[in-house]
Design an enzyme around this catalytic site. Structure first.
Site, PDB file in Angstrom:
ATOM      1  CG  HIS A   2      19.501  21.610   2.556  1.00  0.00           C
ATOM      2  ND1 HIS A   2      20.340  20.597   2.939  1.00  0.00           N
ATOM      3  CD2 HIS A   2      20.078  22.192   1.494  1.00  0.00           C
ATOM      4  CE1 HIS A   2      21.389  20.579   2.139  1.00  0.00           C
ATOM      5  NE2 HIS A   2      21.256  21.538   1.257  1.00  0.00           N
ATOM      6  CD  GLU A  45      19.389  20.582  -8.515  1.00  0.00           C
ATOM      7  OE1 GLU A  45      19.892  19.710  -7.795  1.00  0.00           O
ATOM      8  OE2 GLU A  45      19.539  21.787  -8.315  1.00  0.00           O
ATOM      9  NE  ARG A  75      21.663  12.315  -3.319  1.00  0.00           N
ATOM     10  CZ  ARG A  75      22.918  12.587  -3.696  1.00  0.00           C
ATOM     11  NH1 ARG A  75      23.264  13.819  -3.977  1.00  0.00           N
ATOM     12  NH2 ARG A  75      23.817  11.631  -3.771  1.00  0.00           N
ATOM     13  CD  GLU A  85      22.208  25.315 -11.449  1.00  0.00           C
ATOM     14  OE1 GLU A  85      21.101  24.879 -11.833  1.00  0.00           O
ATOM     15  OE2 GLU A  85      22.530  25.385 -10.237  1.00  0.00           O
ATOM     16  CB  THR A 122      25.952  18.253  -6.571  1.00  0.00           C
ATOM     17  OG1 THR A 122      24.622  17.857  -6.280  1.00  0.00           O
ATOM     18  CG2 THR A 122      26.263  17.957  -8.012  1.00  0.00           C
ATOM     19  CG  ASN A 169      17.859  22.996  -3.688  1.00  0.00           C
ATOM     20  OD1 ASN A 169      17.314  22.331  -2.796  1.00  0.00           O
ATOM     21  ND2 ASN A 169      18.626  22.443  -4.594  1.00  0.00           N
ATOM     22  CG  HIS A 177      19.046  16.487  -6.644  1.00  0.00           C
ATOM     23  ND1 HIS A 177      20.388  16.595  -6.346  1.00  0.00           N
ATOM     24  CD2 HIS A 177      18.929  15.417  -7.451  1.00  0.00           C
ATOM     25  CE1 HIS A 177      21.057  15.615  -6.963  1.00  0.00           C
ATOM     26  NE2 HIS A 177      20.176  14.885  -7.629  1.00  0.00           N
ATOM     27  NE  ARG A 190      22.337  11.729   0.217  1.00  0.00           N
ATOM     28  CZ  ARG A 190      23.587  12.016  -0.152  1.00  0.00           C
ATOM     29  NH1 ARG A 190      24.039  13.240  -0.054  1.00  0.00           N
ATOM     30  NH2 ARG A 190      24.389  11.078  -0.609  1.00  0.00           N
ATOM     31  CG  HIS A 204      27.286  23.471  -5.323  1.00  0.00           C
ATOM     32  ND1 HIS A 204      26.434  22.408  -5.102  1.00  0.00           N
ATOM     33  CD2 HIS A 204      28.310  23.308  -4.442  1.00  0.00           C
ATOM     34  CE1 HIS A 204      26.926  21.632  -4.162  1.00  0.00           C
ATOM     35  NE2 HIS A 204      28.060  22.169  -3.740  1.00  0.00           N
ATOM     36  N   GLY A 205      26.763  26.506  -3.454  1.00  0.00           N
ATOM     37  CA  GLY A 205      27.578  27.234  -2.484  1.00  0.00           C
ATOM     38  C   GLY A 205      27.357  28.731  -2.469  1.00  0.00           C
TER      39      GLY A 205
HETATM   40  N1  PXP Z   1      22.247  23.874  -8.271  1.00  0.00           N
HETATM   41  C1  PXP Z   1      22.481  22.542  -8.375  1.00  0.00           C
HETATM   42  C2  PXP Z   1      22.507  21.935  -9.734  1.00  0.00           C
HETATM   43  C3  PXP Z   1      22.658  21.743  -7.230  1.00  0.00           C
HETATM   44  O1  PXP Z   1      22.881  20.421  -7.343  1.00  0.00           O
HETATM   45  C4  PXP Z   1      22.578  22.363  -5.959  1.00  0.00           C
HETATM   46  C5  PXP Z   1      22.742  21.534  -4.723  1.00  0.00           C
HETATM   47  O2  PXP Z   1      21.661  20.671  -4.591  1.00  0.00           O
HETATM   48  C6  PXP Z   1      22.298  23.733  -5.901  1.00  0.00           C
HETATM   49  C7  PXP Z   1      22.160  24.477  -7.075  1.00  0.00           C
HETATM   50  C8  PXP Z   1      22.154  24.455  -4.605  1.00  0.00           C
HETATM   51  O3  PXP Z   1      23.379  24.441  -3.923  1.00  0.00           O
HETATM   52  P1  PXP Z   1      23.448  24.996  -2.455  1.00  0.00           P
HETATM   53  O4  PXP Z   1      22.582  24.108  -1.605  1.00  0.00           O
HETATM   54  O5  PXP Z   1      24.897  24.882  -2.105  1.00  0.00           O
HETATM   55  O6  PXP Z   1      22.948  26.416  -2.475  1.00  0.00           O
END
Ligand code: PXP
Length: 263
Positions: A12, A72, A47, A153, A103, A9, A45, A51, A216-217
């Site tokens: 960032h 996303e 949004r 997911e 999220t 992803n 993503h 942002r 996520h995380g």
């Molecule tokens: N998967 C989804 C659906 C997400 O919304 C995010 C955060 O944008 C991620 C994965 C990646 O999460 P992280 O940035 O915490 O690795």
């Protein structure tokens, strides 16, 4: 052959760029480095508040990526129309609240059932396969199947928070999570339960014919737990890879994550 896909992803990179609103860092450079160093898929993503990723980024990334794009998006109609126009390799439906930092949980597929069903139908009309970003539970897997998604997911945020609380000695300044006040044995029990929820949901989703991703995380310390769950075939990881790249460069950050996610 590796049975786990790594979705990198790159949102960032755009977060940093938007801090100055100049084209630095260039997200397309990020795309190329991720593609060349082990990513199997690029995740972004779009949004509603724009942002980080902008509409032009989506177009450019679609144009230049050598890898599939997992886009996303929320179930907002304006956003869905953009996604249908762009035709990514897959759309992942996620919840979105304007005030959130990131999220914060899975899509409410029970409370917003009609809207989610409509979004899936719209995307399917444009021949875009759909993944639903959902909290890990048996009921959510059954509902995702019933709604017509091809994939789920599993939201790993609870697992990741608990893992960090038990395995980091950075103190509470690291988190704004209420569970931090709990005694360690309680955190341990909750961590075990969060992993069990992910495992059982992955198994159930797989038995229903849904492809299973998680995200996520996830980071360099906790990702091994996901690697043990054979039904999970894709991980989408952003923050930890981009954070590591600040110190070691993006190519190293992607390569190391790729190594950890190979089985
Ligand atoms: N998967 C989804 C659906 C997400 O919304 C995010 C955060 O944008 C991620 C994965 C990646 O999460 P992280 O940035 O915490 O690795």
């Amino acid at each position: 052959m590796n049975k786990m896909r790594l979705g990198v992803n790159i949102d960032h990179i755009a977060v940093l760029r938007e801090a100055r609103r100049v084209n630095d860092p260039d997200i397309l450079n990020g795309l190329f480095v991720a593609c060349q160093n082990g990513a199997d898929q690029i995740t972004i993503h779009l949004r509603e508040d724009r942002r980080h990723i902008q509409d032009i980024d989506v177009k450019n990334i679609m144009l230049h990526s050598t890898l599939p794009i997992n886009l996303e998006c929320s179930i907002n109609k304006e956003i869905l129309n953009i996604v249908c126009d762009v035709k990514p390799h897959r759309a992942t439906l996620v919840p979105e609240k304007r005030e959130e930092v990131t999220t914060e949980g899975g899509l409410d597929i029970f409370g917003s059932e009609d809207e989610v069903r409509y979004a899936i139908e719209l995307l399917h009309d444009s021949i875009i396969p759909v993944s639903l970003f959902v909290d890990p539970s048996i009921e959510a897997m059954d509902k995702s199947k019933e709604l017509g998604a091809e994939m789920v997911e599993l939201h790993t945020g609870t697992f990741a928070n608990l893992f960090a609380m038990l395995n980091s000695n950075l103190g509470s300044s690291n988190h704004s999570v209420k569970e931090f006040e709990l005694p360690r044995y309680e955190l341990s029990d909750r961590l075990e339960k969060s992993l069990e929820d992910i495992k059982l949901s992955a198994k159930h989703a797989d038995s229903l014919g849904l492809e299973v991703a998680a995200g996520h995380g996830l980071n360099y310390n906790n990702v091994h737990e996901m690697m043990k769950i054979e039904e999970i075939v894709e991980l989408n990881i952003g923050q930890s890879i981009i954070a590591r790249s600040v110190f070691s460069g993006l190519s190293d950050a992607v390569k190391v994550m790729k190594k950890l996610t190979t089985r």
